[in-house]
Design a protein around this motif. Structure first.
Motif, PDB file in Angstrom:
ATOM      1  N   PHE A  11       0.812  -1.219   0.000  1.00 29.41           N
ATOM      2  CA  PHE A  11       0.000   0.000   0.000  1.00 29.41           C
ATOM      3  C   PHE A  11       0.850   1.276   0.000  1.00 29.41           C
ATOM      4  CE2 PHE A  11      -2.903  -3.001   2.465  1.00 29.41           C
ATOM      5  CZ  PHE A  11      -3.685  -3.315   1.356  1.00 29.41           C
ATOM      6  N   LEU A  12       2.185   1.137   0.059  1.00 33.55           N
ATOM      7  CA  LEU A  12       3.055   2.321   0.070  1.00 33.55           C
ATOM      8  C   LEU A  12       3.092   2.980  -1.310  1.00 33.55           C
ATOM      9  CD1 LEU A  12       6.033   0.850   2.140  1.00 33.55           C
ATOM     10  CD2 LEU A  12       4.456   2.659   2.867  1.00 33.55           C
ATOM     11  N   PRO A  13       3.347   4.285  -1.345  1.00 35.71           N
ATOM     12  CA  PRO A  13       3.449   4.964  -2.654  1.00 35.71           C
ATOM     13  C   PRO A  13       4.570   4.352  -3.504  1.00 35.71           C
ATOM     14  CG  PRO A  13       3.477   6.564  -0.834  1.00 35.71           C
ATOM     15  CD  PRO A  13       3.517   5.200  -0.217  1.00 35.71           C
ATOM     16  N   SER A  49      -9.774  -7.877  -7.907  1.00 39.69           N
ATOM     17  CA  SER A  49      -9.445  -8.216  -6.523  1.00 39.69           C
ATOM     18  C   SER A  49      -9.359  -9.733  -6.338  1.00 39.69           C
ATOM     19  CB  SER A  49     -10.456  -7.602  -5.557  1.00 39.69           C
ATOM     20  OG  SER A  49     -11.749  -8.140  -5.736  1.00 39.69           O
ATOM     21  N   PHE A  53      -6.153 -12.028  -5.157  1.00 38.74           N
ATOM     22  CA  PHE A  53      -6.229 -13.086  -4.143  1.00 38.74           C
ATOM     23  C   PHE A  53      -5.620 -14.386  -4.670  1.00 38.74           C
ATOM     24  CE2 PHE A  53      -8.144 -16.877  -2.419  1.00 38.74           C
ATOM     25  CZ  PHE A  53      -7.996 -16.705  -1.051  1.00 38.74           C
ATOM     26  N   PHE A  73      -0.930  -0.945  11.501  1.00 46.23           N
ATOM     27  CA  PHE A  73      -1.429  -0.375  10.250  1.00 46.23           C
ATOM     28  C   PHE A  73      -2.802   0.248  10.498  1.00 46.23           C
ATOM     29  CE2 PHE A  73      -3.969  -1.185   6.329  1.00 46.23           C
ATOM     30  CZ  PHE A  73      -3.238  -0.437   5.425  1.00 46.23           C
ATOM     31  N   ARG A  74      -2.926   1.532  10.355  1.00 43.31           N
ATOM     32  CA  ARG A  74      -4.209   2.234  10.563  1.00 43.31           C
ATOM     33  C   ARG A  74      -4.873   1.874  11.878  1.00 43.31           C
ATOM     34  NH1 ARG A  74      -6.137   1.189   4.595  1.00 43.31           N
ATOM     35  NH2 ARG A  74      -4.787   2.728   3.616  1.00 43.31           N
ATOM     36  N   GLY A  81      -5.127  -8.084   6.312  1.00 39.80           N
ATOM     37  CA  GLY A  81      -4.801  -8.852   5.103  1.00 39.80           C
ATOM     38  C   GLY A  81      -3.517  -9.647   5.280  1.00 39.80           C
TER      39      GLY A  81
ATOM     40  N   LEU B 110     -13.798   3.758   6.231  1.00 38.86           N
ATOM     41  CA  LEU B 110     -12.562   4.430   6.651  1.00 38.86           C
ATOM     42  C   LEU B 110     -12.714   5.943   6.586  1.00 38.86           C
ATOM     43  CD1 LEU B 110      -9.624   3.691   7.517  1.00 38.86           C
ATOM     44  CD2 LEU B 110      -8.962   4.116   5.144  1.00 38.86           C
ATOM     45  N   ARG B 122      -4.941   6.991  -7.146  1.00 36.87           N
ATOM     46  CA  ARG B 122      -5.098   6.058  -6.024  1.00 36.87           C
ATOM     47  C   ARG B 122      -5.917   6.751  -4.952  1.00 36.87           C
ATOM     48  NH1 ARG B 122      -0.563   4.743  -2.624  1.00 36.87           N
ATOM     49  NH2 ARG B 122       0.058   6.921  -2.876  1.00 36.87           N
ATOM     50  N   ASP B 125      -4.827   7.300   2.382  1.00 37.91           N
ATOM     51  CA  ASP B 125      -5.122   7.776   3.739  1.00 37.91           C
ATOM     52  C   ASP B 125      -4.162   8.918   4.079  1.00 37.91           C
ATOM     53  OD1 ASP B 125      -2.683   6.717   4.544  1.00 37.91           O
ATOM     54  OD2 ASP B 125      -3.529   5.024   5.617  1.00 37.91           O
ATOM     55  N   GLY B 128      -0.581   8.557   3.323  1.00 36.57           N
ATOM     56  CA  GLY B 128      -0.203   8.334   1.922  1.00 36.57           C
ATOM     57  C   GLY B 128      -0.269   6.867   1.524  1.00 36.57           C
ATOM     58  N   LEU B 129      -0.825   6.023   2.406  1.00 35.12           N
ATOM     59  CA  LEU B 129      -0.943   4.594   2.102  1.00 35.12           C
ATOM     60  C   LEU B 129      -2.226   4.345   1.296  1.00 35.12           C
ATOM     61  CD1 LEU B 129       0.007   3.262   5.652  1.00 35.12           C
ATOM     62  CD2 LEU B 129       1.437   3.112   3.606  1.00 35.12           C
ATOM     63  N   THR B 130      -2.118   3.510   0.276  1.00 34.06           N
ATOM     64  CA  THR B 130      -3.257   3.196  -0.581  1.00 34.06           C
ATOM     65  C   THR B 130      -4.410   2.608   0.228  1.00 34.06           C
ATOM     66  OG1 THR B 130      -1.776   2.722  -2.413  1.00 34.06           O
ATOM     67  CG2 THR B 130      -4.014   1.842  -2.589  1.00 34.06           C
ATOM     68  N   VAL B 131      -5.624   3.070  -0.080  1.00 31.10           N
ATOM     69  CA  VAL B 131      -6.837   2.506   0.521  1.00 31.10           C
ATOM     70  C   VAL B 131      -7.464   1.580  -0.515  1.00 31.10           C
ATOM     71  CG1 VAL B 131      -9.147   3.040   1.387  1.00 31.10           C
ATOM     72  CG2 VAL B 131      -7.216   4.544   1.957  1.00 31.10           C
ATOM     73  N   GLU B 132      -7.633   0.313  -0.160  1.00 28.96           N
ATOM     74  CA  GLU B 132      -8.257  -0.662  -1.068  1.00 28.96           C
ATOM     75  C   GLU B 132      -9.593  -0.143  -1.554  1.00 28.96           C
ATOM     76  OE1 GLU B 132      -6.997  -5.217   0.132  1.00 28.96           O
ATOM     77  OE2 GLU B 132      -9.068  -4.755  -0.375  1.00 28.96           O
ATOM     78  N   PHE B 134     -11.971  -1.682  -3.985  1.00 25.55           N
ATOM     79  CA  PHE B 134     -12.611  -2.659  -4.868  1.00 25.55           C
ATOM     80  C   PHE B 134     -14.095  -2.811  -4.552  1.00 25.55           C
ATOM     81  CE2 PHE B 134      -8.101  -4.199  -4.805  1.00 25.55           C
ATOM     82  CZ  PHE B 134      -7.832  -4.004  -6.153  1.00 25.55           C
ATOM     83  N   LEU B 136     -15.348  -3.620  -1.720  1.00 24.59           N
ATOM     84  CA  LEU B 136     -15.530  -4.746  -0.786  1.00 24.59           C
ATOM     85  C   LEU B 136     -15.630  -4.234   0.656  1.00 24.59           C
ATOM     86  CD1 LEU B 136     -12.779  -7.128  -2.254  1.00 24.59           C
ATOM     87  CD2 LEU B 136     -15.228  -7.142  -2.757  1.00 24.59           C
ATOM     88  N   ASN B 139     -10.575  -6.090   3.625  1.00 28.59           N
ATOM     89  CA  ASN B 139      -9.427  -6.508   2.816  1.00 28.59           C
ATOM     90  C   ASN B 139      -9.783  -7.705   1.920  1.00 28.59           C
ATOM     91  OD1 ASN B 139      -6.892  -8.199   2.379  1.00 28.59           O
ATOM     92  ND2 ASN B 139      -6.006  -6.316   3.196  1.00 28.59           N
ATOM     93  N   LEU B 140      -9.342  -7.629   0.679  1.00 28.85           N
ATOM     94  CA  LEU B 140      -9.702  -8.649  -0.315  1.00 28.85           C
ATOM     95  C   LEU B 140      -9.274 -10.053   0.074  1.00 28.85           C
ATOM     96  CD1 LEU B 140      -7.146  -9.658  -2.392  1.00 28.85           C
ATOM     97  CD2 LEU B 140      -7.183  -7.232  -2.900  1.00 28.85           C
TER      98      LEU B 140
END
Lengths: 184, 184
Positions: A11-13, A49, A53, A73-74, A81, B110, B122, B125, B128-132, B134, B136, B139-140
């Protein structure tokens, strides 16, 4: 020997670059790192997605071990995950390793972000839910799974400035994996 | 047929009573519920947390299936301890079911608690971490594990007033487990 590289690093840039660095550290110790983003997935398709998986599960099947990044994480705990993958690998009988770049006790970490108080002999959060109070850095299921299905959680003596890019604790896991997997 | 009853229910003030209600629902459908707190652990001994782990793992081994409570816990995602158990059971080839009493999409949930913005295509948060993204509810890895190793996640049409004590979605899982496990 193949190691599945699990973590919210994806999830990092600069997720791809972090994966490259982790794989290079594995290679330096004679191991092959398998990183989720190595699977080429078209993110525009409707079942992207699910393809992610299936790609991750196939990588886990191919791997001999997992090194999971359990850095909080958050919130106060690890990325669910990643924790799913740790559980899956333990269930498959694979060798389990993990690190967290925040070695604080879970209850102490939680109390930084919410009111944690003692009530009727239990530690509770503002919702009245029990806060695990065994002096462990995260939920006991992950901590003891590592002890009993691999190596104890690795944490740094002091929290690194950049918890998402410091790979010293990760490299310590790689060293342990190499000692264990290449010797046998 | 035995069902392992996983969830942060064990952290509720009335955790034992919730376990009794869940076991009674299982019994009404011809199934045996195994609840972590059924293991008698002396919490004053130094290795209490390890004994809890070993008790839970033994229960999972004895069970044919898991019903995991993935209702968001102290944040936008499921309880990592529960998710570990879901992963472990998937890895052991057991039948996997789960429910969440909050069926909202993860990214929407979130954004109720932190600033979630779009950046370079993207969703990210504040770190700067990607938020899924999809569509859902979590988490997938958990969502598709359920689809492919058991039954899709059960969520209520509307969020119950008491997300920790409403067992309608749980009972829907029990019904599916009974239909699948008793028939085969």
């Amino acid at each position: 020997m193949k190691i599945y590289l699990a973590g919210p690093d994806v999830f990092l840039p600069d997720a791809v670059e972090v994966g490259r660095r982790k794989a290079a550290i594995c290679a330096a110790h004679g191991l092959t790192g398998l990183y989720p983003l190595d699977n080429a997935i078209d993110l525009t398709v409707p079942d992207a997605s699910r393809q992610i998986f299936c790609g991750n599960e196939a990588m886990m099947e191919a791997a001999d071990a997992i090194i999971a990044n359990l850095t909080p994480f958050r919130g106060a705990g690890a990325d669910p995950g990643t924790v799913y993958e740790l559980g899956y690998m333990a269930g498959r009988g694979k060798f389990c390793l993990a690190y967290s770049n925040d070695g604080a006790v879970y209850a102490d970490r939680l109390s930084r972000s919410m009111d944690v108080r003692s009530e009727d002999g239990r530690l509770v959060d503002p919702q009245g839910l029990t806060v695990e109070d065994f002096g462990l850095p995260d939920n006991l299921m992950m901590i003891h799974a590592l002890e009993l299905h691999g190596c104890p959680l690795v944490t740094p003596a002091t929290m690194p400035v950049d918890i998402w890019h410091d790979l010293a604790a990760f490299e310590a896991c790689v060293r342990m994996a190499a000692a264990r997997l290449i010797a046998t």
